[in-house]
Design a protein around this motif. Structure first.
Motif, PDB file in Angstrom:
ATOM      1  N   ASP A  72      15.720   1.810  -9.759  1.00 12.48           N
ATOM      2  CA  ASP A  72      16.032   2.955 -10.549  1.00 12.48           C
ATOM      3  C   ASP A  72      15.640   2.798 -11.786  1.00 12.48           C
ATOM      4  OD1 ASP A  72      16.932   5.787 -10.472  1.00 12.48           O
ATOM      5  OD2 ASP A  72      18.936   5.041 -11.075  1.00 12.48           O
ATOM      6  N   CYS A  73      16.021   1.773 -12.387  1.00  7.38           N
ATOM      7  CA  CYS A  73      15.702   1.339 -13.773  1.00  7.38           C
ATOM      8  C   CYS A  73      14.048   1.179 -14.114  1.00  7.38           C
ATOM      9  CB  CYS A  73      16.164  -0.056 -14.270  1.00  7.38           C
ATOM     10  SG  CYS A  73      18.159  -0.224 -14.451  1.00  7.38           S
ATOM     11  N   GLN A  94       5.048   1.435  -9.608  1.00  2.00           N
ATOM     12  CA  GLN A  94       4.877   0.396  -8.804  1.00  2.00           C
ATOM     13  C   GLN A  94       5.995  -0.692  -8.808  1.00  2.00           C
ATOM     14  OE1 GLN A  94       2.112   0.588  -6.645  1.00  2.00           O
ATOM     15  NE2 GLN A  94       3.235  -1.454  -5.776  1.00  2.00           N
ATOM     16  N   GLU A  95       6.398  -1.139  -9.872  1.00  2.00           N
ATOM     17  CA  GLU A  95       7.563  -2.023  -9.972  1.00  2.00           C
ATOM     18  C   GLU A  95       8.937  -1.459  -9.183  1.00  2.00           C
ATOM     19  OE1 GLU A  95       5.783  -1.347 -12.454  1.00  2.00           O
ATOM     20  OE2 GLU A  95       5.147  -3.107 -13.507  1.00  2.00           O
ATOM     21  N   ALA A  96       9.069  -0.422  -9.095  1.00  2.00           N
ATOM     22  CA  ALA A  96      10.328   0.300  -8.651  1.00  2.00           C
ATOM     23  C   ALA A  96       9.812   0.397  -7.003  1.00  2.00           C
ATOM     24  CB  ALA A  96      10.412   2.028  -9.017  1.00  2.00           C
ATOM     25  N   ILE A  97       8.693   0.744  -6.442  1.00  2.05           N
ATOM     26  CA  ILE A  97       8.263   0.793  -5.140  1.00  2.05           C
ATOM     27  C   ILE A  97       8.445  -0.600  -4.529  1.00  2.05           C
ATOM     28  CG2 ILE A  97       6.303   1.223  -3.515  1.00  2.05           C
ATOM     29  CD1 ILE A  97       5.541   3.346  -5.541  1.00  2.05           C
ATOM     30  N   THR A  98       7.982  -1.625  -5.276  1.00  2.76           N
ATOM     31  CA  THR A  98       7.986  -3.014  -4.500  1.00  2.76           C
ATOM     32  C   THR A  98       9.415  -3.438  -4.505  1.00  2.76           C
ATOM     33  OG1 THR A  98       5.860  -3.624  -5.679  1.00  2.76           O
ATOM     34  CG2 THR A  98       7.348  -5.613  -5.082  1.00  2.76           C
ATOM     35  N   THR A  99      10.223  -2.903  -5.516  1.00  7.87           N
ATOM     36  CA  THR A  99      11.580  -3.413  -5.466  1.00  7.87           C
ATOM     37  C   THR A  99      12.600  -2.663  -4.374  1.00  7.87           C
ATOM     38  OG1 THR A  99      11.591  -4.011  -7.721  1.00  7.87           O
ATOM     39  CG2 THR A  99      13.845  -3.517  -6.847  1.00  7.87           C
ATOM     40  N   LEU A 100      12.176  -1.414  -4.246  1.00 12.82           N
ATOM     41  CA  LEU A 100      12.789  -0.498  -3.061  1.00 12.82           C
ATOM     42  C   LEU A 100      12.259  -0.818  -2.003  1.00 12.82           C
ATOM     43  CD1 LEU A 100      12.695   2.744  -5.032  1.00 12.82           C
ATOM     44  CD2 LEU A 100      14.633   1.403  -4.449  1.00 12.82           C
ATOM     45  N   LYS A 101      11.232  -1.504  -1.602  1.00 13.73           N
ATOM     46  CA  LYS A 101      10.630  -1.930  -0.410  1.00 13.73           C
ATOM     47  C   LYS A 101      11.313  -3.234   0.149  1.00 13.73           C
ATOM     48  CE  LYS A 101       5.876   0.245   0.066  1.00 13.73           C
ATOM     49  NZ  LYS A 101       4.569   0.007  -0.123  1.00 13.73           N
ATOM     50  N   GLU A 102      11.484  -4.217  -0.864  1.00 12.59           N
ATOM     51  CA  GLU A 102      12.414  -5.421  -0.593  1.00 12.59           C
ATOM     52  C   GLU A 102      13.921  -4.736  -0.129  1.00 12.59           C
ATOM     53  OE1 GLU A 102      13.965  -9.311  -3.078  1.00 12.59           O
ATOM     54  OE2 GLU A 102      12.320  -7.999  -4.113  1.00 12.59           O
ATOM     55  N   CYS A 103      14.321  -3.989  -0.871  1.00 10.80           N
ATOM     56  CA  CYS A 103      15.791  -3.642  -0.611  1.00 10.80           C
ATOM     57  C   CYS A 103      15.768  -3.277   0.926  1.00 10.80           C
ATOM     58  CB  CYS A 103      16.150  -2.430  -1.458  1.00 10.80           C
ATOM     59  SG  CYS A 103      17.954  -1.733  -1.044  1.00 10.80           S
ATOM     60  N   LEU A 104      14.706  -2.134   1.186  1.00 14.01           N
ATOM     61  CA  LEU A 104      14.721  -1.616   2.655  1.00 14.01           C
ATOM     62  C   LEU A 104      14.668  -2.825   3.749  1.00 14.01           C
ATOM     63  CD1 LEU A 104      14.713   1.079   3.918  1.00 14.01           C
ATOM     64  CD2 LEU A 104      12.290   1.089   3.649  1.00 14.01           C
ATOM     65  N   VAL A 105      13.808  -3.838   3.666  1.00 24.10           N
ATOM     66  CA  VAL A 105      13.633  -4.911   4.395  1.00 24.10           C
ATOM     67  C   VAL A 105      14.955  -5.507   4.411  1.00 24.10           C
ATOM     68  CG1 VAL A 105      12.538  -7.154   4.742  1.00 24.10           C
ATOM     69  CG2 VAL A 105      11.446  -5.180   4.006  1.00 24.10           C
ATOM     70  N   GLY A 134      18.969   5.574   4.331  1.00 23.51           N
ATOM     71  CA  GLY A 134      18.379   7.016   4.120  1.00 23.51           C
ATOM     72  C   GLY A 134      18.439   7.080   2.538  1.00 23.51           C
ATOM     73  N   HIS A 135      19.340   6.438   1.858  1.00 24.98           N
ATOM     74  CA  HIS A 135      19.370   6.545   0.244  1.00 24.98           C
ATOM     75  C   HIS A 135      18.182   5.688  -0.065  1.00 24.98           C
ATOM     76  CE1 HIS A 135      21.127   6.779  -3.785  1.00 24.98           C
ATOM     77  NE2 HIS A 135      20.907   5.373  -3.855  1.00 24.98           N
ATOM     78  N   THR A 136      17.841   4.562   0.527  1.00 30.47           N
ATOM     79  CA  THR A 136      16.813   3.866  -0.181  1.00 30.47           C
ATOM     80  C   THR A 136      15.670   4.522   0.257  1.00 30.47           C
ATOM     81  OG1 THR A 136      18.011   1.983   0.084  1.00 30.47           O
ATOM     82  CG2 THR A 136      15.720   1.499   0.062  1.00 30.47           C
ATOM     83  N   LEU A 137      15.475   5.041   1.218  1.00 38.08           N
ATOM     84  CA  LEU A 137      14.225   5.989   1.685  1.00 38.08           C
ATOM     85  C   LEU A 137      13.790   6.844   0.844  1.00 38.08           C
ATOM     86  CD1 LEU A 137      14.665   5.864   5.678  1.00 38.08           C
ATOM     87  CD2 LEU A 137      12.745   4.687   4.332  1.00 38.08           C
ATOM     88  N   TRP A 138      14.899   7.652   0.361  1.00 40.17           N
ATOM     89  CA  TRP A 138      14.866   8.811  -0.711  1.00 40.17           C
ATOM     90  C   TRP A 138      14.419   8.325  -1.677  1.00 40.17           C
ATOM     91  CZ3 TRP A 138      16.525  10.695  -5.096  1.00 40.17           C
ATOM     92  CH2 TRP A 138      16.269  12.303  -5.398  1.00 40.17           C
ATOM     93  N   ASN A 139      14.854   7.337  -2.332  1.00 41.88           N
ATOM     94  CA  ASN A 139      14.382   6.772  -3.710  1.00 41.88           C
ATOM     95  C   ASN A 139      12.891   6.132  -3.564  1.00 41.88           C
ATOM     96  OD1 ASN A 139      16.947   7.060  -4.958  1.00 41.88           O
ATOM     97  ND2 ASN A 139      17.835   5.037  -4.732  1.00 41.88           N
ATOM     98  N   LEU A 140      12.720   5.543  -2.528  1.00 43.38           N
ATOM     99  CA  LEU A 140      11.423   5.107  -2.374  1.00 43.38           C
ATOM    100  C   LEU A 140      10.442   5.994  -2.106  1.00 43.38           C
ATOM    101  CD1 LEU A 140       9.284   2.770  -2.032  1.00 43.38           C
ATOM    102  CD2 LEU A 140      10.199   2.745   0.621  1.00 43.38           C
ATOM    103  N   GLY A 141      10.579   7.333  -1.467  1.00 42.79           N
ATOM    104  CA  GLY A 141       9.836   8.360  -1.374  1.00 42.79           C
ATOM    105  C   GLY A 141       9.663   8.941  -2.783  1.00 42.79           C
ATOM    106  N   ILE A 142      10.539   9.288  -3.656  1.00 43.54           N
ATOM    107  CA  ILE A 142      10.471   9.890  -4.798  1.00 43.54           C
ATOM    108  C   ILE A 142       9.625   9.144  -5.800  1.00 43.54           C
ATOM    109  CG2 ILE A 142      11.750  10.499  -6.824  1.00 43.54           C
ATOM    110  CD1 ILE A 142      12.106  12.568  -4.374  1.00 43.54           C
ATOM    111  N   ALA A 143      10.084   7.925  -5.969  1.00 38.89           N
ATOM    112  CA  ALA A 143       8.950   6.876  -6.495  1.00 38.89           C
ATOM    113  C   ALA A 143       7.679   6.979  -6.171  1.00 38.89           C
ATOM    114  CB  ALA A 143       9.456   5.470  -6.510  1.00 38.89           C
ATOM    115  N   CYS A 144       7.229   7.192  -4.993  1.00 35.38           N
ATOM    116  CA  CYS A 144       5.828   6.943  -4.323  1.00 35.38           C
ATOM    117  C   CYS A 144       5.390   8.408  -5.052  1.00 35.38           C
ATOM    118  CB  CYS A 144       5.757   7.277  -2.875  1.00 35.38           C
ATOM    119  SG  CYS A 144       6.055   5.276  -2.243  1.00 35.38           S
ATOM    120  N   LYS A 145       6.254   9.467  -4.638  1.00 31.42           N
ATOM    121  CA  LYS A 145       5.872  11.076  -5.391  1.00 31.42           C
ATOM    122  C   LYS A 145       5.413  10.737  -6.941  1.00 31.42           C
ATOM    123  CE  LYS A 145       7.588  15.372  -5.316  1.00 31.42           C
ATOM    124  NZ  LYS A 145       8.370  15.624  -6.641  1.00 31.42           N
ATOM    125  N   GLU A 146       6.257  10.393  -7.451  1.00 29.30           N
ATOM    126  CA  GLU A 146       6.204  10.449  -8.969  1.00 29.30           C
ATOM    127  C   GLU A 146       4.879   9.180  -9.285  1.00 29.30           C
ATOM    128  OE1 GLU A 146       9.860   9.090 -10.883  1.00 29.30           O
ATOM    129  OE2 GLU A 146      10.713  11.078 -10.282  1.00 29.30           O
TER     130      GLU A 146
END
Length: 158
Positions: A53-54, A62-73, A87-99
């Motif tokens: 999120d930070c 890109q750093e957000a996506i990498t970190t959120l993928k690590e969290c999802l794993v 579900g919450h992590t997927l939402w954050n990851l989807g928004i990071a990819c969109k942005e």
């Protein structure tokens, strides 16, 4: 646990707009929590989400996506497939990819998020509407106006 304490301190820094300090503290928290696995895996996932999120707030997608993928794993290693935290992590990851502009990845991730949300939320929950909205916008940005229209219509009744 000192790692959790540092993570909470980092969250305070983030809320007051001190993102660089928050990132540094979150990284320190993650390092400590990684040493205490598996007992600290829930705290580790919280720290990873907050770090992602930070990064996202700083425009470091890109750093957000990498970190959120690590969290999802990590989450998928100990939570059921459609747990609300996933579900919450997927939402954050989807928004990071969109942005970041990766609307193809955002679309796929937000679809997965929607499946997860529908498994644990009531049909007209605002989170489902929010996910549908972002999914519709991602489809529009991808050039799939037909899918975007259908999803955004569904969003109106969600």
């Amino acid at each position: 646990n000192i790692g959790v304490f540092i993570s909470r301190l980092a969250s305070c820094k983030k809320r007051t707009g001190h993102l660089d300090e928050a990132i540094q503290l979150m990284q320190q928290s993650i390092s400590i929590l990684n040493q205490n696995l598996p007992a600290s895996r829930s705290g580790l996932c919280s720290s990873l989400i907050n770090l992602g999120d930070c990064y996202q707030e700083k425009g470091m997608f890109q750093e957000a996506i990498t970190t959120l993928k690590e969290c999802l794993v990590a989450q998928r290693s100990f939570l059921p497939p459609y747990h609300p935290h996933i579900g919450h992590t997927l939402w954050n990851l989807g928004i990071a990819c969109k942005e970041r502009g990766d609307v193809v990845a955002a679309t796929e991730i937000l679809k997965e998020c929607l499946v997860a949300q529908r498994s644990f939320l009531p049909p007209y929950h605002p989170h489902i509407g929010h996910t549908l909205w972002n999914l519709g916008i991602a489809c529009k940005e991808r050039g799939d106006v037909v899918a975007a229209t259908e999803i955004l219509k569904e969003c109106l009744v969600a």
